[in-house]
Design a protein around this motif. Structure first.
Motif, mmCIF file in Angstrom:
data_model
loop_
_atom_site.group_PDB
_atom_site.id
_atom_site.type_symbol
_atom_site.label_atom_id
_atom_site.label_comp_id
_atom_site.label_asym_id
_atom_site.label_seq_id
_atom_site.Cartn_x
_atom_site.Cartn_y
_atom_site.Cartn_z
ATOM 1 N N GLY A 128 47.223 57.673 36.793
ATOM 2 C CA GLY A 128 46.200 57.515 36.805
ATOM 3 C C GLY A 128 45.126 55.941 36.435
ATOM 4 O O GLY A 128 44.663 55.810 36.835
ATOM 5 N N LEU A 129 46.535 54.921 36.815
ATOM 6 C CA LEU A 129 46.026 53.839 36.927
ATOM 7 C C LEU A 129 46.588 53.035 37.830
ATOM 8 O O LEU A 129 48.051 53.044 38.079
ATOM 9 N N LEU A 130 45.580 52.145 38.560
ATOM 10 C CA LEU A 130 45.764 51.484 39.571
ATOM 11 C C LEU A 130 45.636 49.869 39.469
ATOM 12 O O LEU A 130 44.422 49.867 39.519
ATOM 13 N N TRP A 131 46.398 49.189 39.284
ATOM 14 C CA TRP A 131 45.960 47.445 38.797
ATOM 15 C C TRP A 131 45.193 47.359 40.495
ATOM 16 O O TRP A 131 45.706 46.999 41.231
ATOM 17 N N GLY A 132 44.554 46.223 40.457
ATOM 18 C CA GLY A 132 44.246 45.525 42.142
ATOM 19 C C GLY A 132 44.052 44.234 41.741
ATOM 20 O O GLY A 132 45.337 43.632 40.902
ATOM 21 N N ALA A 133 42.825 43.278 42.232
ATOM 22 C CA ALA A 133 43.096 41.848 42.216
ATOM 23 C C ALA A 133 42.816 41.465 41.023
ATOM 24 O O ALA A 133 42.055 42.537 40.418
ATOM 25 N N SER A 134 43.556 40.039 41.236
ATOM 26 C CA SER A 134 42.874 39.372 39.896
ATOM 27 C C SER A 134 42.298 38.290 39.831
ATOM 28 O O SER A 134 42.477 37.428 41.412
ATOM 29 N N LYS A 135 42.404 36.666 39.577
ATOM 30 C CA LYS A 135 41.521 35.893 39.210
ATOM 31 C C LYS A 135 41.218 35.356 38.141
ATOM 32 O O LYS A 135 41.378 36.102 37.033
ATOM 33 N N LEU A 136 41.590 34.003 38.207
ATOM 34 C CA LEU A 136 41.450 33.055 36.692
ATOM 35 C C LEU A 136 40.061 32.477 36.517
ATOM 36 O O LEU A 136 39.938 31.820 37.633
ATOM 37 N N VAL A 137 39.248 33.304 35.583
ATOM 38 C CA VAL A 137 37.975 32.339 35.510
ATOM 39 C C VAL A 137 38.050 31.176 33.633
ATOM 40 O O VAL A 137 38.238 31.949 33.241
ATOM 41 N N ALA A 138 37.221 30.043 34.085
ATOM 42 C CA ALA A 138 37.304 29.427 33.160
ATOM 43 C C ALA A 138 36.081 30.052 32.326
ATOM 44 O O ALA A 138 35.123 30.112 32.693
ATOM 45 N N ILE A 139 35.752 29.837 31.258
ATOM 46 C CA ILE A 139 35.246 30.213 29.754
ATOM 47 C C ILE A 139 35.034 28.757 28.979
ATOM 48 O O ILE A 139 33.879 28.808 28.253
ATOM 49 N N GLY A 140 35.007 27.880 29.125
ATOM 50 C CA GLY A 140 35.178 26.707 28.151
ATOM 51 C C GLY A 140 36.389 25.873 27.924
ATOM 52 O O GLY A 140 37.282 26.452 27.222
ATOM 53 N N TYR A 141 36.630 24.650 27.315
ATOM 54 C CA TYR A 141 37.616 23.966 26.262
ATOM 55 C C TYR A 141 38.651 24.257 27.469
ATOM 56 O O TYR A 141 39.856 24.188 26.882
ATOM 57 N N GLY A 142 38.933 24.254 28.663
ATOM 58 C CA GLY A 142 40.011 24.454 29.195
ATOM 59 C C GLY A 142 40.860 25.783 28.965
ATOM 60 O O GLY A 142 41.297 25.864 30.051
ATOM 61 N N ILE A 143 40.505 26.694 28.872
ATOM 62 C CA ILE A 143 40.529 27.876 28.625
ATOM 63 C C ILE A 143 39.915 28.744 29.648
ATOM 64 O O ILE A 143 39.038 28.371 30.083
ATOM 65 N N LYS A 144 41.255 29.875 30.411
ATOM 66 C CA LYS A 144 40.850 30.318 31.161
ATOM 67 C C LYS A 144 41.182 32.299 30.939
ATOM 68 O O LYS A 144 42.202 32.367 30.304
ATOM 69 N N LYS A 145 40.074 32.808 31.597
ATOM 70 C CA LYS A 145 40.256 34.263 30.900
ATOM 71 C C LYS A 145 40.654 34.934 32.794
ATOM 72 O O LYS A 145 40.607 34.592 33.289
ATOM 73 N N LEU A 146 41.780 36.385 32.339
ATOM 74 C CA LEU A 146 42.065 36.902 32.999
ATOM 75 C C LEU A 146 40.773 37.285 33.283
ATOM 76 O O LEU A 146 40.597 38.465 33.289
#
Length: 216
Positions: free
Chosen positions: A160-178
């Motif tokens: 029942g789980l299907l992974w889709g598209a993803s991207k990295l998004v900057a959140i500050g201090y050079g850190i990015k979240k998935l």
């Protein structure tokens, strides 16, 4: 021999036939004893019955039953025994049915239709409820291997789980979240349990949050 029309009219006021639930030889016997079409104003129930039995004219010989039940409605002394027998049985056996019987039959038919509808509905494929979820997965710092983090998240598999598209998004201090999209079947996948599994990737994951959720 002429028919006792008034007595027959009273009899047919609450019945459809001389005897039983369907046309029979009793009806044919009385029908043939009536020399002409009854007066609908004088004996309306007889007139109705007469027209109905006349519609079976081509089938009179093949109708079931005995003619004896009709004797009580025919003139002459020979009618007396039959009349007495009929009067004696009238209170015990209702040969022509009643409103209660008709209501019971209607209820039975209704119950059969409801059962058939419920069976059809039960066999109809259910629509699977699904949701599209956007999940934010935050790393510990700017040195976290985001490729490894994403690989670890996508490695989580379940029905029942299907992974889709993803991207990295900057959140500050050079850190990015998935930020990753997934489709889940609501009855099979608990988002709380899924986030607990993601949290087990403790070398990479600091936390996860549901950024958006929409029903399909």
């Amino acid at each position: 021999m002429s028919a006792n029309l008034q007595k027959l009219n009273e009899h047919l006021a609450t019945r459809s036939y001389v005897e039983g639930y369907t046309p029979s030889q009793a009806d044919v016997h009385v029908f043939k004893a009536i020399s002409s079409t009854p007066d609908a104003k004088a004996v309306p129930h007889v007139a109705r019955w007469y027209t109905h039995i006349n519609s079976y004219a081509s089938e009179h010989a093949s109708l079931p039953g005995s003619s004896t039940a009709g004797e009580s409605f025919l003139g002459g002394a020979e009618a007396a025994p039959a009349a007495t027998a009929e009067e004696g049985d009238d209170d015990e056996i209702d040969l022509f049915g009643s409103d209660d019987e008709e209501d019971a039959e209607a209820e039975r038919i209704k119950a059969e239709r409801v059962a058939a509808y419920n069976a059809k509905k039960a066999n109809k494929p259910k629509t699977v409820a699904k949701s599209v979820v956007t999940l934010d997965v935050k790393p510990w710092d700017d040195e976290t291997d985001m490729a490894a983090l994403e690989a670890g998240v996508r490695a989580i598999e379940q029905e029942g789980l299907l992974w889709g598209a993803s991207k990295l998004v900057a959140i500050g201090y050079g850190i990015k979240k998935l930020q990753i999209t997934l489709v889940v079947e609501d009855e099979k996948v608990s988002m709380d349990e899924l986030q607990e599994k993601i949290a087990e990737l403790e070398d990479y994951v600091q936390s996860s949050d549901i950024a958006a959720m929409q029903k399909l």
